[in-house]
Motif scaffolding. Structure first.
Motif: not given
Ligand SMILES: [Mn+2]
Ligand SMILES: O=P(O)(O)O[C@H]1O[C@H](CO)[C@@H](O)[C@H]1O
Ligand SMILES: [Mn+2]
Length: 409
Positions: A97, A302, A307, A344, A355
């Motif tokens: 990040t 994210d 995740h 990302h 990621h």
């Molecule tokens: Mn992350």
């Protein structure tokens, strides 16, 4: 003039040519979510093809096509285009990040962060001993790689009875500490993180992250919005810092301020959840704040879906984001630019929980913008360089601007 920058955290649009060095060849956050939706495999709490009509008009599908050579499933190959659109590769050595955010603000991270790479017995004993001593701890739990929700299932109860904090990390350059907000105490967790920040500096670790949670074994444990990231400062002046130094202002919404370690930030607005982040973004945009950057990080993509490898959840979150987007348009002035991008990838169909190395979308909307393709951008730095041009700030030594200097009202 203003720039409103919306970071859809982890929303990659397809693997970059260097993805093989990360084990990420073929990853595609947008493309895979669209494919799963189109084939009826993302039906929890939602149904049907991925429906993002507003982002499609800003060129999202075509940006995905630029990156992968393939239009994401369900997207129109010839949409009405109301923006400039492209996809950008990452110059930074990591796919984390801060690297992504700093690079898109003009400052790539070409050095290697330190990592704690052992899956178990992860942290050096001297680091653990120093933390126990300095924070007066009864010990610690974890000391391993883990997903942050899985580790709560394993240790949260033991943490509550023993008072030992849970230490863990991931493939990122992070030292994460999970503690119960009530039994351990939120302030005490933050103090522990301040000590840990000092202790991990010699290991060149990018962030210490406080991961507070609540609940009990019977009702389950949930992480709260009181997460706090202690990042090191960017290694050079970002476009945010340049703007503030030139007398402008930067309004940071969500975890933006944490990610830039507060450097180049004039005002912080905290908000938790996609709707609250949108509300804060709209509130800031409605204000009369000329010469400013308003920047929001939408972390849920994210943290809650990428995740967690929750494909339906990610798709539903994208659809919610898309539904809220038109609320922004009436608040914009003729000399504003909106940039919708990411930091990302985090492909929810990919193995593991980390990621993925992907292109980011670069969608640029505004009255002064020439609509059409920006092509593949060689680095995220082009965004920072474009903002420097737009605001008439000193340029970066690299990066190619896709904007002209804004003509003020
Ligand atoms: Mn992350
Ligand atoms: O699994 P959780 O705790 O959400 O951790 C995630 O959040 C951290 C920071 O982005 C990364 O290390 C990533 O693995
Ligand atoms: Mn991120």
């Amino acid at each position: 003039m203003r720039a409103i920058i919306l970071i859809m955290d982890s929303f990659g649009v397809g693997a970059t040519p260097d993805a093989d060095t990360f084990g990420d060849t073929g990853s595609d956050t947008l493309g895979h979510i669209a494919e799963y939706c189109a084939t009826g495999r993302a039906g929890q709490g939602r149904h049907g093809p991925l429906t993002l009509p507003n982002l499609e008009q800003l060129g999202l599908g075509l940006a995905g096509q630029l990156a992968t050579g393939k239009l994401p499933a369900g997207f129109n190959p010839n949409p009405v285009i109301r923006a400039a659109y492209g996809a950008a590769k990452e110059a930074s050595s990591g796919k984390d990040t801060p690297s992504g955010h700093w690079e898109l603000a003009g400052v790539p991270v070409r050095f290697d962060w330190g990592y704690f790479s052992e899956p178990t017995d992860t942290f050096p004993q001297s680091l653990l001993d120093n933390l126990v001593r300095r924070a007066n701890l009864p010990g610690y739990l974890g000391n391993c790689h883990s997903s942050g929700t899985v580790i709560l299932d394993r240790y949260a109860q033991e943490h509550m009875t023993s008072g030992k904090p849970i230490f863990y990390t991931s493939a990122d350059s992070v030292f994460q500490i999970a503690c119960h907000e009530e039994t351990f105490g939120l302030e005490r967790l933050y103090q522990l993180c301040e000590i840990a920040r000092e202790e991990v500096d010699p290991y060149n670790i990018c962030r210490v992250i406080a991961r507070p949670f609540v609940g009990d074994a019977r009702s389950g444990f949930t992480r709260t919005g009181n997460r706090h990231d202690l990042a090191v400062e960017p290694p050079a002046d970002t476009v945010l810092k340049k703007l503030v130094d030139a007398g402008g202002s930067v309004i940071a919404i969500g975890k933006i301020s944490d990610i830039y370690a507060g450097v180049g930030i004039s005002q912080k607005m905290k908000a938790n959840g996609l709707d609250a982040l949108w509300d804060a973004t709209l509130e800031a945009t409605a204000q009369d704040n000329d010469d400013s950057i308003i920047m929001t990080n939408f972390v849920d993509f994210d943290q809650n879906y990428g995740h967690r490898r929750d494909i339906s959840g990610y798709a539903a979150a994208l659809e919610l984001f898309d539904r809220r987007l038109p609320e922004l348009y009436p608040l914009l002035r003729d000399d504003d630019v909106v940039i919708i991008t990411a930091d990302h990838g985090c492909d929810p169909t990919w193995p593991g929980s980390d990621h993925t190395r992907e292109h980011i979308p670069v969608l640029v909307y505004g009255k002064q913008i020439h609509n059409g393709s920006l092509g593949i951008r060689e680095s995220f730095i082009d965004i920072g360089q474009s903002l420097a041009t737009w605001f008439g700030l000193p340029p970066f030594s690299e990066g190619i601007s896709f904007l002209n200097k804004a003509s003020p009202r």
